[in-house]
Scaffold this motif. Structure first.
Motif, mmCIF file in Angstrom:
data_model
loop_
_atom_site.group_PDB
_atom_site.id
_atom_site.type_symbol
_atom_site.label_atom_id
_atom_site.label_comp_id
_atom_site.label_asym_id
_atom_site.label_seq_id
_atom_site.Cartn_x
_atom_site.Cartn_y
_atom_site.Cartn_z
ATOM 1 N N ILE A 9 -24.059 14.553 -4.134
ATOM 2 C CA ILE A 9 -22.946 13.738 -5.112
ATOM 3 C C ILE A 9 -22.507 12.447 -4.242
ATOM 4 N N ARG A 10 -23.329 11.358 -4.236
ATOM 5 C CA ARG A 10 -22.915 10.212 -3.577
ATOM 6 C C ARG A 10 -21.998 9.482 -4.369
ATOM 7 N N LEU A 11 -20.750 9.787 -3.978
ATOM 8 C CA LEU A 11 -19.725 8.814 -4.800
ATOM 9 C C LEU A 11 -19.633 7.435 -4.143
ATOM 10 N N ASP A 12 -20.227 6.999 -2.812
ATOM 11 C CA ASP A 12 -20.287 5.883 -2.274
ATOM 12 C C ASP A 12 -21.369 4.694 -3.135
ATOM 13 N N ARG A 13 -22.034 5.235 -4.120
ATOM 14 C CA ARG A 13 -22.938 4.583 -4.740
ATOM 15 C C ARG A 13 -22.421 4.730 -6.457
ATOM 16 N N PRO A 14 -21.459 4.263 -6.765
ATOM 17 C CA PRO A 14 -20.999 4.508 -8.018
ATOM 18 C C PRO A 14 -21.688 3.429 -9.170
ATOM 19 N N HIS A 15 -22.269 2.341 -8.867
ATOM 20 C CA HIS A 15 -23.206 1.622 -9.602
ATOM 21 C C HIS A 15 -22.212 1.342 -10.845
ATOM 22 N N LEU A 16 -21.135 0.845 -10.753
ATOM 23 C CA LEU A 16 -20.037 0.508 -11.748
ATOM 24 C C LEU A 16 -20.155 -0.427 -12.626
ATOM 25 N N SER A 17 -20.269 -0.106 -13.749
ATOM 26 C CA SER A 17 -20.541 -1.671 -14.897
ATOM 27 C C SER A 17 -19.477 -1.254 -16.004
ATOM 28 N N CYS A 18 -18.939 -2.544 -16.378
ATOM 29 C CA CYS A 18 -17.792 -2.448 -17.224
ATOM 30 C C CYS A 18 -18.207 -3.399 -18.381
ATOM 31 N N GLY A 19 -17.711 -3.419 -19.718
ATOM 32 C CA GLY A 19 -18.100 -4.432 -20.507
ATOM 33 C C GLY A 19 -17.554 -4.041 -21.979
ATOM 34 N N GLY A 20 -17.938 -4.474 -22.921
ATOM 35 C CA GLY A 20 -17.401 -4.052 -24.359
ATOM 36 C C GLY A 20 -18.381 -4.165 -25.353
ATOM 37 N N GLY A 21 -18.076 -4.095 -26.279
ATOM 38 C CA GLY A 21 -19.110 -3.810 -27.624
ATOM 39 C C GLY A 21 -18.447 -3.806 -28.788
ATOM 40 N N ALA A 22 -19.080 -3.752 -29.908
ATOM 41 C CA ALA A 22 -18.760 -3.735 -31.270
ATOM 42 C C ALA A 22 -19.632 -2.712 -32.125
ATOM 43 N N ARG A 23 -18.835 -2.042 -33.100
ATOM 44 C CA ARG A 23 -19.512 -0.915 -33.812
ATOM 45 C C ARG A 23 -19.508 -1.300 -35.398
ATOM 46 N N TYR A 24 -20.160 -0.822 -36.343
ATOM 47 C CA TYR A 24 -20.122 -0.698 -37.701
ATOM 48 C C TYR A 24 -20.503 0.636 -38.123
ATOM 49 N N ASP A 25 -19.605 1.069 -38.769
ATOM 50 C CA ASP A 25 -19.903 2.476 -39.445
ATOM 51 C C ASP A 25 -20.997 2.381 -40.608
ATOM 52 N N THR A 26 -21.927 3.251 -40.524
ATOM 53 C CA THR A 26 -22.833 3.461 -41.750
ATOM 54 C C THR A 26 -22.910 5.267 -41.887
ATOM 55 N N PRO A 27 -23.674 5.636 -43.029
ATOM 56 C CA PRO A 27 -23.615 6.882 -43.182
ATOM 57 C C PRO A 27 -24.332 7.668 -42.214
ATOM 58 N N VAL A 28 -25.115 7.054 -41.239
ATOM 59 C CA VAL A 28 -26.052 7.685 -40.377
ATOM 60 C C VAL A 28 -25.212 7.641 -38.916
ATOM 61 N N GLY A 29 -24.111 7.043 -39.105
ATOM 62 C CA GLY A 29 -23.425 6.769 -37.742
ATOM 63 C C GLY A 29 -23.250 5.597 -37.494
ATOM 64 N N PRO A 30 -22.255 5.288 -36.615
ATOM 65 C CA PRO A 30 -22.007 3.731 -36.222
ATOM 66 C C PRO A 30 -23.084 3.132 -35.516
ATOM 67 N N ILE A 31 -23.456 1.800 -35.926
ATOM 68 C CA ILE A 31 -24.454 0.994 -35.281
ATOM 69 C C ILE A 31 -23.763 0.392 -34.076
ATOM 70 N N ARG A 32 -24.114 0.411 -32.985
ATOM 71 C CA ARG A 32 -23.518 -0.064 -31.646
ATOM 72 C C ARG A 32 -24.090 -1.095 -30.816
#
Length: 696
Positions: free
Chosen positions: A633-656
């Motif tokens: 478990i190499r915690l010194d390689r976090p490969h950290l990424s942050c961001g945002g997004g949008a969703r739209y609910d449908t009968p088969v689940g949210p489109i993301r």
């Protein structure tokens, strides 16, 4: 789920068309002489569901299209001072019903800006009245088992030490009654009242019980089955004549029948008049069958960082195949990969690659016993091996897979599925000639399990989910891979006011190979001394058994298989299988491709905001690593990424749709070996993820 686009494109197209149609309805304006409500806030409340409280008010803020645009699609909410006065009374009544008997509104401030108002309500909530004790008054004595069932049911809804919530107090009465009827008291009655001491802010809950006589199940009659067989329905329902009466058994049997997917509705009728005469409860199951056969047709286009393809899908379902309520599901998904076209390069296609997935699944309910389902699945797949970097030669596989197993849910929360899997992969050349690749046969036992305490499996707001998958390959099961693979996972969901949800996920994975990875380990332990020829078999097996990171359900700042060790793979290198012929140096990172690893860790946090109606947004941070070494478990390689997004609910689940940004300086140590940075997208270190369903 793929990046940028999903294989189920048709819901997305429907959603886009819906947005266009909605936007086309025009804009709204605030009527002359009126004020629109821009914001409503309640200050001073804590320990309650503020979202539920706001939903009960007539004074509510105006909805915004996509969370940003006033008066588009949604009409303005118009401010009414008389409605606000009534709402102040509603707030006090709501808080008192939650156990805050001294709660009162001390201020209501309305701030006007142009033609909009901002409403702030100040509340002195006070201290709650707490449940101090629970007493059960028995008009007729009950046994200790029944008494404990009643107490357990009450405490599960309204524990001692919690505020005296009126709704939960009423719910606890229903729960206590179920505790009675589940232990044989078919005609039990129960009433409740509370003794409240306002001086000490303590409440004593008293439940008066009239248990009535113990009962037994009488004859079970099934109506409305049509052409469906009665025997399997009775076996799955599981209520036996002469057994001790239990409302819990009736509820479980009804749900088991609905879970078959062949009934539109199931009603359980109990003959309580007969019970009064003989203490026997005859049961009638009234069923309304649904359509048991279905033809499925569809198609779509998939565009992601690995490939572009177009495909069709044809399916056939039969919910009573050969009788016995066996469910047969056949799927055929042919497609064409337009190689090497992919996002974001969008190079013109030069080689169309045929692919398909052919699947048949047979499920048998009441296998061995009434609540266990047996299943068998067979697949024949043809697909190319596509990696983040295009290769001159393209390897493909004919893949045959077979699975047999069982599924069982215990107590409505614990799911367990043991199964046996056998797969055989036969390599072939799509483009050029790929050498050094051998046919593989992998045989393994697997046990998938999870505990699910979420309030909703598709869009959870609260709860916890704990899962694990354990696989044992090779050994007495034969096959070329001999290993143990385990991957536990935990997810948590915390509701916050104003329709905000905090979602958390953590997972680790460990692979313990016993007859491969020796030479790949040497490559990673001693950079610059590649033993490419000997490690080819290791990498071929790791492609099927190893861990990979990156993608829409893993680390959204990276493409699929973007996180993890990279090395020179002889038969997949950008120059083809011959490094010398293509001028590709095995020690040159330009020739490196993802290999898969033996250890994985991932951590995800996401804050989800409901904007309006089916629209929501989210911000997230993803981290994780895949190591080529066992239990690393190499915690010194976090490969950290942050961001945002949008969703739209449908009968088969949210489109993301998510955009993840790789945080500079938070990826891996400078100079680390076998790490490859993905190509920039639009000149930035980002990745775009599109799919159906939440990331977790």
């Amino acid at each position: 789920m793929p990046l940028v686009s999903g294989s189920r494109t048709h819901p997305f197209l429907v959603s886009v068309a819906s947005l266009i149609a909605l936007a086309g309805n025009g804009c709204y304006r605030v009527p002359d002489g009126k004020k629109a409500i821009a914001d409503v806030r309640i200050e001073g409340v804590h320990g309650i569901d503020e979202e539920e409280l706001l939903d009960r008010l007539a004074t509510r803020e105006s909805s915004r299209f996509l969370g940003a645009f006033d008066g588009v699609v949604y009409e303005y909410e118009i401010f009414d001072p008389y409605a606000l006065r009534r709402d102040l009374q509603r707030i006090e009544r709501y808080l008192r019903a939650q156990g805050f008997y001294d709660a009162h509104v001390y201020a209501a401030r309305v701030e006007t800006k142009g033609n909009k108002v901002y409403v702030t309500v100040g509340v002195n909530q006070g201290e709650p009245v707490l449940v101090d004790s629970i007493a059960i008054a028995e008009k007729t004595p009950v046994d200790e088992k029944t008494r404990e069932a009643i107490r357990k049911a009450i405490k599960s809804v309204l524990p001692i030490g919690k505020p005296l919530d009126e709704d939960k107090f009423a719910e606890s009465e229903s729960a206590a009654l179920k505790g009675l009827t589940s232990t044989g008291h078919a005609a039990a009655k129960l009433t409740r009242h509370a003794e409240v001491d306002l001086a000490t802010r303590r409440a004593r809950l008293i439940y008066t019980v009239e248990p009535g006589p113990l009962g037994k199940f009488g004859p079970v009659k099934v109506e409305g089955l049509g052409d469906l067989p009665e025997g399997p329905v009775r076996r799955i329902f599981g209520v036996e004549e002469g057994a001790r009466y239990s409302s819990e058994v009736l509820a479980e049997g009804r749900q088991a029948l609905l879970d078959l997917g062949v009934f539109a509705s199931i009603d359980i009728v109990q003959d309580m008049e007969e019970f009064q005469r003989s203490q026997v409860v005859p049961i009638t199951v009234k069923a309304q069958p649904a359509k048991i056969r279905a033809l499925l047709l569809g198609g779509g286009v998939e565009l992601d960082s690995l490939k572009t393809d177009t495909h069709l899908q044809v399916g056939w379902q039969n919910g009573n195949f050969l009788g016995g309520l066996r469910k047969l599901d056949l799927r055929y998904k042919p497609g064409i990969v337009l190689y090497p076209t992919r996002f974001p390069d969008l190079l013109p296609p030069t080689d169309p690659l045929y692919e398909h997935r052919l699947t048949g699944t047979l499920r048998q309910p009441a296998f061995f016993e009434k609540r266990t389902t047996g299943f068998a699945r067979a697949e024949y797949n043809i697909y190319p091996v596509l990696l983040p970097r295009a290769t001159e030669d393209v390897l493909g596989y004919h893949e045959l897979r077979g699975e047999v197993g069982l599924e069982r849910t215990f107590w409505g929360k614990l799911f367990v599925s043991p199964e046996y899997n056998l797969q055989a992969n036969f390599p072939f050349d799509y483009v050029g000639r790929v050498e050094g690749v051998e046919p593989l046969t992998i045989s393994y036992l697997a046990v998938a399990s999870h505990l699910d305490f979420r309030d909703d499996p598709i869009k959870p707001r609260r709860g916890i989910y704990i899962g694990n998958e354990l696989q044992l390959a090779g050994g007495p099961l034969q096959g070329v891979a001999d290993d143990i693979r385990v991957q536990p996972e935990i997810r948590g969901f915390i509701p916050l006011p104003r329709k905000i949800t905090v979602a958390l996920r953590g997972s680790v994975g460990f692979l313990f190979p016993f007859n491969y990875s020796k030479f790949s380990q040497i490559n990673f332990e001693k950079p610059g001394t590649s033993r490419a020829e000997e490690s080819a078999r290791d990498y071929q097996l790791l492609f099927f058994r190893g861990f990979f990171g990156g993608g829409p359900t893993s680390n959204r700042g990276y493409p699929l298989r973007g996180v993890g060790p990279h090395d020179y793979i002889p038969y997949l290198s950008p120059a083809g299988q011959s490094g010398a012929a293509g001028g590709c140096n095995p020690n040159d990172q330009a020739c490196y491709l993802p290999t898969g690893g033996l250890s994985l860790w991932e951590a995800n946090v996401e804050v989800r905001f409901v904007v309006s109606g089916p629209f929501s947004t989210a911000i997230f941070c993803d981290a994780g690593d895949v190591s080529p070494f066992a239990v690393s478990i190499r915690l010194d390689r976090p490969h950290l990424s942050c961001g945002g997004g949008a969703r739209y609910d449908t009968p088969v689940g949210p489109i993301r749709l998510d955009v993840g940004y790789r945080i500079p300086g938070m990826q891996y140590p400078t100079g680390a070996s076998f790490e490859i940075d993905p190509a920039p997208l639009l000149g930035m270190p980002i990745a775009i993820a599109f799919g159906i369903g939440e990331a977790f």
